[in-house]
Design an enzyme around this catalytic site. Structure first.
Site, PDB file in Angstrom:
ATOM      1  N   ASP A   1       4.324   7.628  -7.399  1.00 50.10           N
ATOM      2  CA  ASP A   1       5.331   7.125  -6.459  1.00 50.10           C
ATOM      3  C   ASP A   1       6.740   7.204  -7.051  1.00 50.10           C
ATOM      4  OD1 ASP A   1       3.426   6.280  -4.429  1.00 50.10           O
ATOM      5  OD2 ASP A   1       2.833   4.750  -5.862  1.00 50.10           O
TER       6      ASP A   1
ATOM      7  N   HIS B   1       0.023   1.166 -12.294  1.00 53.28           N
ATOM      8  CA  HIS B   1      -0.697   1.381 -11.034  1.00 53.28           C
ATOM      9  C   HIS B   1      -1.828   0.383 -10.934  1.00 53.28           C
ATOM     10  CE1 HIS B   1      -3.022   3.416  -7.880  1.00 53.28           C
ATOM     11  NE2 HIS B   1      -1.924   4.079  -7.603  1.00 53.28           N
TER      12      HIS B   1
ATOM     13  N   HIS C   1       0.828  -1.212   0.000  1.00 55.33           N
ATOM     14  CA  HIS C   1       0.000   0.000   0.000  1.00 55.33           C
ATOM     15  C   HIS C   1       0.858   1.256   0.000  1.00 55.33           C
ATOM     16  CE1 HIS C   1      -3.179   2.742   0.517  1.00 55.33           C
ATOM     17  NE2 HIS C   1      -3.514   2.525   1.771  1.00 55.33           N
TER      18      HIS C   1
END
Length: 425
Positions: A365, A307, A266
């Site tokens: 990210d 993703h 996560h």
């Protein structure tokens, strides 16, 4: 009122079951299966991947189209025109603030940034080499021991005060976690600084020397917080809601969200990006690792590309790339070995047909990991910063639930164990 109806025929059940079907403002229709329990039936959905556990007006995601909306506003527009605290207000209140409302909100947050002095002694119970997320779980949960005056979850004013305190104190606690790990004294927040400036001040300044914070780096931190502010009903948000459904206080609920975010599946993605870059080690090794990534039998995966939700592109990534370029230029770090690897990987992923066909574009990210490394934040702090940015989203969902006619969460199961058996004589 249901917009449509679905008919379910189950072997062994004489009559067909009529189930209401509801249409949301956006997104797929949902079938209301609550009446099934009266017929002795449950639905089976491991991971809740096809289950709407709640109704919400806060955030909408269309992964196939690369859409992320906060209260209807596209994330790209918020990142370009808004700032983190204004987005916090939007998530909490449903509308953007006017000039006076924003000034009052920002002033309130700034006046809640300090933490109780006794809380600083709480850190001494942790080892210096403890993982920052372990400490964050503890100190955020401990806030409920210091703020008894706002723990009545059924009092709207108490919920507002708790929301303000959490948003204000999270960066203070995050910086304290970092300072504790390196043996430096805690830095008090300064109310004249912006949210991003204040965080960097508490992270990197010392009582011996206080340097002016670069506006570009402060803006980058603000944007990282903003782009992580909420992401609909993910694992940590659902954890906060489930904990909140028991009547737990807001500090305990947010601590539960931090614990869920700690999981590498996560919240650890940007940390995994840096570990991958270190594993590659040198530009000369990139072709080898690209080949490994394309080999379906090789366990190696490029972290920060593609993703789980966004099947085409991450709408936050384009904004974060712009910020990444600005930060690297400001710090003169274009020649950093790891960052050169990252930039070459980015180029390959956006030009190579293999990655384009599979939608494996750099995600938020990827860029946030590079930015945080460039600023000087250690990788073990990345998820703490993620938690800091996600706090208003968690609070908004918790408050939305508490304000509604909610029930305690109680997922069901498909039992496949032993039937009743007697204890051996």
């Amino acid at each position: 009122m249901a917009d449509k109806k679905a008919t379910l025929k189950v072997d062994g059940v004489e009559e067909s079951l009529e189930l209401p079907v509801y249409e949301g403002t956006l997104g797929p229709d949902v079938i209301d299966v609550r009446s099934l329990t009266g017929k002795g039936l449950f639905t089976y959905d491991p991971g809740f991947m096809a289950t709407a556990a709640t109704e919400s007006k806060i955030t909408y995601i269309d992964g196939a189209a690369g859409v992320l909306l906060h209260r209807g506003y596209p994330i790209e527009q918020l990142a370009e025109k808004s700032d983190y605290l204004e987005t916090c207000y939007l998530l909490l209140h449903g509308e953007l603030p006017n000039k006076e409302e924003k000034e009052e909100f920002v002033s309130t947050i700034k006046n809640h940034t300090m933490v109780h002095e006794q809380l600083s002694h709480f850190f001494n119970g942790f080892r210096r080499d403890a993982h920052p997320m372990a400490i964050m779980c503890g100190v955020v949960g401990a806030l409920s021991a210091f703020y008894h005056d706002s723990l009545d979850i059924h009092d709207e004013n108490h919920r507002v005060i708790s929301a303000h305190r959490l948003i204000a104190k999270m960066p203070t606690l995050a910086a304290m976690v970092y300072k504790y790990s390196i043996g430096q004294p805690f830095m008090f927040p300064r109310n004249e600084l912006s949210y991003g400036e204040n965080f960097l001040h508490m992270m990197f300044n010392t009582p011996c020397e206080e340097k002016k914070i670069s506006p570009i780096l402060a803006k980058a931190m603000d944007r990282i917080f903003l782009l992580h502010a909420d992401h609909e009903q993910n694992a940590s948000t659902s954890t906060v809601r489930l904990a909140g459904s028991t009547g737990a206080n807001p500090f305990a609920c947010i601590a539960s969200g931090i614990a869920a975010l700690w999981g590498p599946a996560h919240g650890g993605a940007n940390e995994a990006v840096l570990k991958m870059l270190n594993e590659i080690g040198d530009e000369s090794n990139i072709d080898t690792f690209i080949a490994k990534a394309k080999d379906k039998d090789d366990p190696f995966r490029l972290m920060g590309f593609g993703h789980r939700v966004y099947k085409n592109f991450d709408p936050r990534a384009k904004v974060m790339k712009q910020t990444c370029d600005e930060v690297l230029a400001e710090l003169g770090m274009e020649d950093d070995p790891l960052l050169k690897i990252a930039m070459k990987l980015e180029k390959i992923a956006t030009e190579d047909e293999y990655f384009i066909k599979r939608g494996l574009y750099p995600n938020v990210d990827f860029y946030s990991g590079i930015i945080l490394k460039a600023i000087g934040i250690p990788t073990e702090m990345f998820t703490v910063i993620f938690a800091t940015g996600r706090t208003p989203g968690w609070i908004a969902h918790w408050n939305e639930m508490i304000s509604s006619d909610y029930r305690i969460g109680r997922p069901r199961q498909l039992y496949t164990g032993h039937k009743k058996r007697d204890y051996p004589a």
